[in-house]
Motif scaffolding. Structure first.
Motif, mmCIF file in Angstrom:
data_model
loop_
_atom_site.group_PDB
_atom_site.id
_atom_site.type_symbol
_atom_site.label_atom_id
_atom_site.label_comp_id
_atom_site.label_asym_id
_atom_site.label_seq_id
_atom_site.Cartn_x
_atom_site.Cartn_y
_atom_site.Cartn_z
ATOM 1 N N ILE A 56 44.164 21.403 17.929
ATOM 2 C CA ILE A 56 42.901 22.091 18.211
ATOM 3 C C ILE A 56 41.818 21.057 18.524
ATOM 4 O O ILE A 56 40.639 21.271 18.312
ATOM 5 C CB ILE A 56 42.513 23.052 17.079
ATOM 6 N N TYR A 57 42.272 19.893 19.013
ATOM 7 C CA TYR A 57 41.417 18.916 19.693
ATOM 8 C C TYR A 57 40.582 18.061 18.752
ATOM 9 O O TYR A 57 39.458 17.702 19.090
ATOM 10 C CB TYR A 57 40.498 19.604 20.719
ATOM 11 N N HIS A 58 41.143 17.645 17.621
ATOM 12 C CA HIS A 58 40.379 16.833 16.670
ATOM 13 C C HIS A 58 41.136 15.572 16.251
ATOM 14 O O HIS A 58 41.282 15.292 15.060
ATOM 15 C CB HIS A 58 40.047 17.665 15.421
ATOM 16 N N PRO A 59 41.627 14.748 17.194
ATOM 17 C CA PRO A 59 42.336 13.530 16.807
ATOM 18 C C PRO A 59 41.375 12.487 16.236
ATOM 19 O O PRO A 59 40.260 12.319 16.721
ATOM 20 C CB PRO A 59 42.949 13.041 18.126
ATOM 21 N N VAL A 60 41.818 11.806 15.198
ATOM 22 C CA VAL A 60 40.974 10.808 14.524
ATOM 23 C C VAL A 60 41.856 9.698 13.961
ATOM 24 O O VAL A 60 43.080 9.777 13.958
ATOM 25 C CB VAL A 60 40.167 11.432 13.350
ATOM 26 N N GLY A 61 41.187 8.648 13.437
ATOM 27 C CA GLY A 61 41.805 7.745 12.476
ATOM 28 C C GLY A 61 42.432 6.480 12.971
ATOM 29 O O GLY A 61 42.888 5.666 12.167
ATOM 30 N N THR A 62 42.473 6.228 14.289
ATOM 31 C CA THR A 62 43.254 5.128 14.839
ATOM 32 C C THR A 62 42.594 3.757 14.700
ATOM 33 O O THR A 62 43.218 2.738 15.014
ATOM 34 C CB THR A 62 43.531 5.396 16.323
ATOM 35 N N CYS A 63 41.340 3.713 14.257
ATOM 36 C CA CYS A 63 40.651 2.446 13.939
ATOM 37 C C CYS A 63 39.962 2.625 12.591
ATOM 38 O O CYS A 63 38.760 2.413 12.453
ATOM 39 C CB CYS A 63 39.616 2.088 15.005
ATOM 40 N N ARG A 64 40.709 3.002 11.605
ATOM 41 C CA ARG A 64 40.102 3.548 10.402
ATOM 42 C C ARG A 64 39.222 2.561 9.655
ATOM 43 O O ARG A 64 39.446 1.353 9.656
ATOM 44 C CB ARG A 64 41.172 4.119 9.482
#
Length: 538
Positions: free
Chosen positions: A474-482
């Motif tokens: 539902i279009y909420h990707p996060v976290g890849t440079c935390r």
């Protein structure tokens, strides 16, 4: 030469550029890979349906095949236009739960508790309801109730109450839980993106340079006295096909990456900053070994149920009456910026618990005033309505990796949907809760019938297979440079959003979230950029 070079003209980048350039003595350059946000499809709220259908103004990303989705590739639309995803999204204004930010702070990120970030939400906001303990008035971002809500929303809210949920009129207030209408980022019947809020009114500033249709290819770094320093960026104009050009920093300036959960880690790795072995596999020289770059990718997995309701011709749908309604709506919107085309489609929803023992809501609903299949890309005839259910705090964690050292190649996106079995267990419970709500008298009295695709899934095993065959983001990707403390081996930035081991380089976007918030991510990203401005100016 510039005091700040911002890469990415999305929600974070527009906020940063607008705020930092308020000081006429500070020079700012903003680089955006997409074009200007002139399309009527962006400014007319209902235009999002056309953009979704034809995949306009976006990067058109897909995931790698997902075992948790029975081998399917998921769709990952991200905005490639000024305003970024805030120019193509469903405009829901939701901040997440207060405990989400307290959790960030508890993970070793001082300054990011709910008490710390609430002032920045309020500073960003102009809520047309007025100011109170939780809302701001006079900020750049206009937040309002829907101008012409569909009358059918009252039936959904009534059904939620019949299902045992309470009616909540403010998901961003004292308590998130409940069912109700969403507030949206609109103004005067038009979409109000981060670009319209923070950037485009100020493009006449002499100290603000905007470069569109320019693909940033790497951060330029130098070694000084044993330390790596960012000194500028390289980019290719004409959407990546022109000659390489360079922007340089003034002494004491900084590069701010706001290219999103996919773009920022990709750009770091293209610049030699990331997992050393992965960089060497692609022939990229290692500038700084940061194993966490591209790790911790996660997203809200989502499932949609469709209900056929041919008698509800006031809802969106492809039919003779639907065509007549649309023509009338176009004329009304053109004349007065009111009517059906001011919809964001996901007009109502709520935050509910998958089980009574949950301390806070772990599921979110989005109620859509039309039949939605495959992100709106599949043509569906007739009238009806849909409801999303998404898992707010998934445990599954995936990765973002380079497919190639070519900056124009899309990265390899693997959110690892349903890798953790707890995620599927919660989604099955959520599907049942959603179905129970949609089967309440307030909705069934209108004669709607669940589509056969989902109606055939009745047992837990059948529901699980239906989810695996149809779920997606539902279009909420996060976290890849935390963001994380010194002891976190996979932390990419610290609590001041500085890239570890690289001077004059920060990441400011959804990629730094250590854990996705329990809600939509646009408002939180704008808040983070507002807070980052204070960090920079201090």
């Amino acid at each position: 030469m510039y005091d700040y070079i911002i890469v990415g003209g999305g929600s974070a980048g527009c906020t940063l550029a607008g705020r930092l350039s308020e000081d006429p003595n500070v020079s700012v350059a903003l680089i955006e890979a997409g074009g200007a946000d002139r399309s009527i499809l962006i400014h007319c709220p209902a235009g999002l349906a056309v953009m979704a259908k034809f995949e306009l103004n976006g990067w058109g990303y897909n995931t790698v095949p997902q075992p948790g989705l029975n081998g399917r590739k998921g769709y990952q639309p991200r905005g490639k236009v000024l305003g970024g995803s805030s120019s193509i999204n469903a405009m829901v204004y939701a901040r997440g739960h207060a405990s989400d930010y307290d959790d960030w702070a508890a993970r070793g990120n001082p300054g990011w508790s709910y008490a710390d970030v609430l002032p920045y939400f309020k500073r960003a906001e102009h809520n047309e309801r007025g100011a109170d303990d939780f809302h701001g008035e006079g900020g750049p971002l206009n937040v309002m109730d829907l101008r012409s809500p569909n009358p059918f929303l009252s039936s959904f809210v009534e059904a939620g109450v019949q299902a045992g949920e309470r009616h909540n009129t403010d998901f961003n207030g004292a308590d998130q839980e409940g069912i109700g209408a969403y507030q949206v980022t609109h103004k005067n019947g038009e979409r109000f993106s981060a670009a319209k809020a923070y950037l485009t009114p100020h493009l006449g500033r002499a100290n603000l340079k905007l470069i569109t249709r320019a693909l940033t290819t790497r951060v330029v770094t130098e070694n000084r006295d044993g330390q790596v320093h960012a000194v500028g960026v390289e980019y290719r104009a004409d959407a990546g096909h022109g000659a390489v050009q360079t922007l340089r920093l003034k002494p004491g300036g900084e590069v701010l990456l706001s290219a999103g959960a996919f773009g920022s880690p990709q750009l770091l790795m293209l610049s030699g900053i990331g997992p050393a072995e992965h960089l060497r596999e692609h022939g990229i020289g290692v500038v700084r070994d940061l194993p966490g770059v591209g790790e911790n990718l996660h997203d809200h997995p989502d499932m949609v149920m469709v209900v056929n309701a041919p008698k509800l011709t006031d809802l969106f749908g492809l039919s003779w009456q639907g065509t007549v309604n649309t023509v009338r709506a176009i004329l009304e919107w053109h004349r007065s910026r009111s009517g059906m085309l001011t919809t964001n489609f996901a007009e109502a929803g709520g935050f509910i618990k998958s089980a009574p023992e949950e301390a806070i809501p772990d599921l979110q609903l989005h109620f859509v005033v039309g039949k939605l299949v495959d992100h709106g890309r599949k043509t569906v005839f007739g009238h009806g309505y849909s409801c999303h259910v998404c898992l707010l705090r998934p445990k599954s964690r995936g990765t973002l990796r380079l497919a190639s050292p070519d900056p124009q190649r899309a990265p390899l996106i693997d959110p690892a949907f349903f890798q953790d079995p707890d995620d599927m267990a919660r989604m099955v419970r959520g599907f049942k809760r959603m179905r129970a709500l949609l089967q309440q008298p307030a909705l069934t009295r209108h004669g709607g019938v669940e589509s056969q695709a989902s109606a055939s899934a009745q047992t837990a095993a059948q529901i699980e297979q239906f989810i695996r065959n149809h779920a997606d983001t539902i279009y909420h990707p996060v976290g890849t440079c935390r963001m994380g403390p010194d002891g976190d081996a996979l932390a990419v930035v610290d609590a001041q959003l500085r890239v570890r081991g690289v001077q004059a380089l920060r990441v400011i976007d959804a990629s730094v979230m250590p854990q996705v918030v329990g809600g939509n991510t646009n408002a939180p990203v704008i808040m983070m950029a507002e807070k980052a401005v204070d960090i920079l100016l201090r």
